[in-house]
Scaffold this motif. Structure first.
Motif, PDB file in Angstrom:
ATOM      1  N   MET A   1      69.137  62.810 -19.747  1.00 44.34           N
ATOM      2  CA  MET A   1      69.869  63.446 -18.644  1.00 44.34           C
ATOM      3  C   MET A   1      71.318  62.983 -18.658  1.00 44.34           C
ATOM      4  SD  MET A   1      69.228  63.197 -14.505  1.00 44.34           S
ATOM      5  CE  MET A   1      67.638  64.038 -14.584  1.00 44.34           C
ATOM      6  N   SER A   2      72.249  63.924 -18.682  1.00 43.15           N
ATOM      7  CA  SER A   2      73.672  63.583 -18.703  1.00 43.15           C
ATOM      8  C   SER A   2      74.179  63.322 -17.290  1.00 43.15           C
ATOM      9  CB  SER A   2      74.484  64.727 -19.327  1.00 43.15           C
ATOM     10  OG  SER A   2      74.112  64.930 -20.675  1.00 43.15           O
ATOM     11  N   THR A   3      75.092  62.357 -17.176  1.00 41.55           N
ATOM     12  CA  THR A   3      75.652  61.984 -15.888  1.00 41.55           C
ATOM     13  C   THR A   3      77.058  62.557 -15.740  1.00 41.55           C
ATOM     14  OG1 THR A   3      74.397  59.921 -15.851  1.00 41.55           O
ATOM     15  CG2 THR A   3      76.297  60.077 -14.380  1.00 41.55           C
ATOM     16  N   VAL A   4      77.285  63.255 -14.638  1.00 37.40           N
ATOM     17  CA  VAL A   4      78.576  63.849 -14.327  1.00 37.40           C
ATOM     18  C   VAL A   4      79.192  63.086 -13.159  1.00 37.40           C
ATOM     19  CG1 VAL A   4      79.805  65.923 -13.577  1.00 37.40           C
ATOM     20  CG2 VAL A   4      77.804  66.131 -15.077  1.00 37.40           C
ATOM     21  N   LEU A   5      80.420  62.623 -13.332  1.00 38.25           N
ATOM     22  CA  LEU A   5      81.183  62.077 -12.211  1.00 38.25           C
ATOM     23  C   LEU A   5      82.042  63.210 -11.663  1.00 38.25           C
ATOM     24  CD1 LEU A   5      82.298  59.952 -10.327  1.00 38.25           C
ATOM     25  CD2 LEU A   5      83.819  59.182 -12.172  1.00 38.25           C
ATOM     26  N   LEU A   6      81.706  63.697 -10.476  1.00 38.31           N
ATOM     27  CA  LEU A   6      82.398  64.812  -9.840  1.00 38.31           C
ATOM     28  C   LEU A   6      83.325  64.264  -8.762  1.00 38.31           C
ATOM     29  CD1 LEU A   6      82.799  67.870  -9.214  1.00 38.31           C
ATOM     30  CD2 LEU A   6      80.815  67.670  -7.679  1.00 38.31           C
ATOM     31  N   ILE A   7      84.611  64.586  -8.851  1.00 45.99           N
ATOM     32  CA  ILE A   7      85.600  64.088  -7.895  1.00 45.99           C
ATOM     33  C   ILE A   7      86.317  65.298  -7.309  1.00 45.99           C
ATOM     34  CG2 ILE A   7      87.470  62.448  -7.521  1.00 45.99           C
ATOM     35  CD1 ILE A   7      86.738  61.306 -10.342  1.00 45.99           C
ATOM     36  N   GLU A   8      86.036  65.590  -6.052  1.00 41.88           N
ATOM     37  CA  GLU A   8      86.534  66.801  -5.390  1.00 41.88           C
ATOM     38  C   GLU A   8      86.723  66.508  -3.899  1.00 41.88           C
ATOM     39  OE1 GLU A   8      87.958  69.846  -4.064  1.00 41.88           O
ATOM     40  OE2 GLU A   8      87.404  70.227  -6.169  1.00 41.88           O
ATOM     41  N   ASP A   9      87.957  66.707  -3.399  1.00 41.93           N
ATOM     42  CA  ASP A   9      88.227  66.348  -2.003  1.00 41.93           C
ATOM     43  C   ASP A   9      87.819  67.428  -1.010  1.00 41.93           C
ATOM     44  OD1 ASP A   9      90.442  67.917  -2.992  1.00 41.93           O
ATOM     45  OD2 ASP A   9      91.522  67.377  -1.180  1.00 41.93           O
ATOM     46  N   GLU A  10      87.555  68.651  -1.480  1.00 45.71           N
ATOM     47  CA  GLU A  10      87.034  69.690  -0.586  1.00 45.71           C
ATOM     48  C   GLU A  10      85.524  69.465  -0.469  1.00 45.71           C
ATOM     49  OE1 GLU A  10      88.272  73.724  -1.395  1.00 45.71           O
ATOM     50  OE2 GLU A  10      89.966  72.988  -2.562  1.00 45.71           O
ATOM     51  N   ALA A  11      85.105  68.926   0.671  1.00 49.72           N
ATOM     52  CA  ALA A  11      83.721  68.481   0.816  1.00 49.72           C
ATOM     53  C   ALA A  11      82.713  69.599   0.591  1.00 49.72           C
ATOM     54  CB  ALA A  11      83.509  67.857   2.195  1.00 49.72           C
ATOM     55  N   ALA A  12      82.991  70.791   1.159  1.00 53.69           N
ATOM     56  CA  ALA A  12      82.037  71.898   1.024  1.00 53.69           C
ATOM     57  C   ALA A  12      81.872  72.297  -0.435  1.00 53.69           C
ATOM     58  CB  ALA A  12      82.509  73.087   1.861  1.00 53.69           C
ATOM     59  N   LEU A  13      83.001  72.431  -1.132  1.00 53.47           N
ATOM     60  CA  LEU A  13      82.939  72.794  -2.545  1.00 53.47           C
ATOM     61  C   LEU A  13      82.264  71.687  -3.345  1.00 53.47           C
ATOM     62  CD1 LEU A  13      83.643  74.571  -4.976  1.00 53.47           C
ATOM     63  CD2 LEU A  13      85.916  73.504  -5.000  1.00 53.47           C
ATOM     64  N   GLY A  14      82.600  70.444  -3.034  1.00 49.25           N
ATOM     65  CA  GLY A  14      82.015  69.333  -3.757  1.00 49.25           C
ATOM     66  C   GLY A  14      80.503  69.306  -3.665  1.00 49.25           C
ATOM     67  N   MET A  15      79.968  69.545  -2.475  1.00 45.10           N
ATOM     68  CA  MET A  15      78.523  69.516  -2.310  1.00 45.10           C
ATOM     69  C   MET A  15      77.848  70.701  -2.990  1.00 45.10           C
ATOM     70  SD  MET A  15      78.177  66.669  -1.028  1.00 45.10           S
ATOM     71  CE  MET A  15      76.386  66.757  -1.012  1.00 45.10           C
ATOM     72  N   ILE A  16      78.507  71.862  -2.956  1.00 43.59           N
ATOM     73  CA  ILE A  16      77.952  73.036  -3.647  1.00 43.59           C
ATOM     74  C   ILE A  16      77.859  72.770  -5.148  1.00 43.59           C
ATOM     75  CG2 ILE A  16      78.430  75.422  -4.325  1.00 43.59           C
ATOM     76  CD1 ILE A  16      79.602  75.829  -1.507  1.00 43.59           C
ATOM     77  N   VAL A  17      78.940  72.235  -5.713  1.00 40.21           N
ATOM     78  CA  VAL A  17      78.955  71.949  -7.152  1.00 40.21           C
ATOM     79  C   VAL A  17      77.934  70.864  -7.485  1.00 40.21           C
ATOM     80  CG1 VAL A  17      80.352  71.085  -9.066  1.00 40.21           C
ATOM     81  CG2 VAL A  17      81.349  72.695  -7.424  1.00 40.21           C
ATOM     82  N   LYS A  18      77.889  69.821  -6.669  1.00 43.35           N
ATOM     83  CA  LYS A  18      76.930  68.732  -6.897  1.00 43.35           C
ATOM     84  C   LYS A  18      75.497  69.259  -6.906  1.00 43.35           C
ATOM     85  CE  LYS A  18      75.471  64.229  -4.981  1.00 43.35           C
ATOM     86  NZ  LYS A  18      74.051  64.564  -4.779  1.00 43.35           N
ATOM     87  N   ASP A  19      75.139  70.035  -5.887  1.00 39.18           N
ATOM     88  CA  ASP A  19      73.771  70.561  -5.802  1.00 39.18           C
ATOM     89  C   ASP A  19      73.465  71.480  -6.985  1.00 39.18           C
ATOM     90  OD1 ASP A  19      73.465  69.173  -3.457  1.00 39.18           O
ATOM     91  OD2 ASP A  19      73.747  70.915  -2.145  1.00 39.18           O
ATOM     92  N   SER A  20      74.435  72.302  -7.351  1.00 35.45           N
ATOM     93  CA  SER A  20      74.218  73.248  -8.452  1.00 35.45           C
ATOM     94  C   SER A  20      74.021  72.515  -9.775  1.00 35.45           C
ATOM     95  CB  SER A  20      75.404  74.214  -8.562  1.00 35.45           C
ATOM     96  OG  SER A  20      75.525  74.997  -7.380  1.00 35.45           O
ATOM     97  N   LEU A  21      74.777  71.447  -9.994  1.00 36.00           N
ATOM     98  CA  LEU A  21      74.623  70.673 -11.224  1.00 36.00           C
ATOM     99  C   LEU A  21      73.271  69.966 -11.259  1.00 36.00           C
ATOM    100  CD1 LEU A  21      78.197  69.093 -11.585  1.00 36.00           C
ATOM    101  CD2 LEU A  21      77.192  70.886 -13.015  1.00 36.00           C
ATOM    102  N   GLU A  22      72.862  69.421 -10.115  1.00 28.78           N
ATOM    103  CA  GLU A  22      71.583  68.712 -10.073  1.00 28.78           C
ATOM    104  C   GLU A  22      70.418  69.661 -10.309  1.00 28.78           C
ATOM    105  OE1 GLU A  22      72.750  64.952  -7.175  1.00 28.78           O
ATOM    106  OE2 GLU A  22      71.895  66.761  -6.293  1.00 28.78           O
ATOM    107  N   VAL A  23      70.511  70.879  -9.784  1.00 31.37           N
ATOM    108  CA  VAL A  23      69.465  71.877 -10.024  1.00 31.37           C
ATOM    109  C   VAL A  23      69.341  72.180 -11.515  1.00 31.37           C
ATOM    110  CG1 VAL A  23      68.894  74.326  -9.718  1.00 31.37           C
ATOM    111  CG2 VAL A  23      69.538  72.938  -7.745  1.00 31.37           C
ATOM    112  N   ARG A  24      70.469  72.089 -12.227  1.00 31.09           N
ATOM    113  CA  ARG A  24      70.480  72.376 -13.659  1.00 31.09           C
ATOM    114  C   ARG A  24      70.199  71.141 -14.511  1.00 31.09           C
ATOM    115  NH1 ARG A  24      73.512  76.015 -11.027  1.00 31.09           N
ATOM    116  NH2 ARG A  24      73.808  78.116 -11.899  1.00 31.09           N
ATOM    117  N   GLY A  25      69.782  70.051 -13.886  1.00 28.97           N
ATOM    118  CA  GLY A  25      69.302  68.906 -14.643  1.00 28.97           C
ATOM    119  C   GLY A  25      70.292  67.790 -14.885  1.00 28.97           C
ATOM    120  N   PHE A  26      71.462  67.852 -14.260  1.00 30.75           N
ATOM    121  CA  PHE A  26      72.437  66.782 -14.414  1.00 30.75           C
ATOM    122  C   PHE A  26      72.245  65.729 -13.323  1.00 30.75           C
ATOM    123  CE2 PHE A  26      74.502  70.436 -16.391  1.00 30.75           C
ATOM    124  CZ  PHE A  26      75.009  69.894 -17.553  1.00 30.75           C
TER     125      PHE A  26
END
Length: 225
Positions: A1-26
């Motif tokens: 499993m690859s680890t992504v460090l996501l750094i995004e100050d827009e909280a809503a966008l950050g959580m959407i991207v985080k959840d989407s990446l985790e659903v895809r196995g990251f």
């Protein structure tokens, strides 16, 4: 499993991207600003950094500069609404590997992330010894360039590019071939990134005037030794 460090100050966008990446196995580490992102990076380097450019406390470009001072290999992908050529070039100069303009689709982000992860170099085969380049000696497996006993540390991509130039020394290395092999395609942004890396290599070899990296207009580059 690859680890992504996501750094995004827009909280809503950050959580959407985080959840989407985790659903895809990251596995995702999330930071809301550059300073927090740098702390997470130092706690344990991820497989890839995905960072917004315009952030409080520490912007994405400054973050990349600090990461590159400590780690030359982890891929850095910028997310930004800024798409001026000067901004793109600056991002590549500071060590960025890719640039994705907002708004973006998750499918495109996934493709970009997987492309960067797939380009991580395999362990280099052993060689007979450092390669002579004028007064320099290039240790390709260790990614070091020596001059008079002093070593300069190269990034993975710098070492791969210099090795290709060396293998084709005094002959033309085709630009399109390099872009497809090291960047994945010959898009405009990747072409600008390649130009930045050629400039870096010229700086590394500037102390020996007999060594030159020439632009062959419309074709590619030639290492003269």
């Amino acid at each position: 499993m690859s680890t992504v460090l996501l750094i995004e100050d827009e909280a809503a966008l950050g959580m959407i991207v985080k959840d989407s990446l985790e659903v895809r196995g990251f596995a995702v580490q999330y930071a809301a600003d550059g300073e927090q992102g740098l702390r997470l990076f130092r706690a344990g380097p991820p497989d890839i950094v995905v960072a917004d450019v315009m952030m409080p406390k520490l912007d994405g470009f400054s973050l990349a500069e600090q990461i590159r001072a400590e780690n030359q290999t982890v891929p850095i992908l910028f997310l930004t609404a800024r798409s001026q050529t000067a901004d793109v070039v600056r991002g590549f100069e500071l060590g960025g590997n890719d640039y994705l303009k907002k708004p973006f689709s998750m499918d495109e982000l996934i493709v970009r992330i997987n492309a960067q992860l797939s380009r991580r170099p395999a362990p280099a085969p052993p060689t007979a010894g450092p390669l002579p380049i004028g007064r320099y000696h290039f240790d390709y497996p260790k990614q070091k360039l020596y001059l008079d006993g002093q070593a300069a540390d190269l990034s993975n991509r710098e070492a791969e590019l210099l090795k290709r130039l060396y293998d084709q020394r005094n002959q033309v290395l085709e630009r399109g071939t390099v872009l497809r092999e090291l960047w994945g395609d010959d898009s405009f942004f990747n072409g600008r990134s390649l130009d930045v890396f050629i400039t870096r290599l010229r700086r590394y070899v500037k102390d020996d005037p007999q060594v030159q990296i020439l632009n062959i207009r419309g074709i590619g580059y030639k290492l003269i030794v």
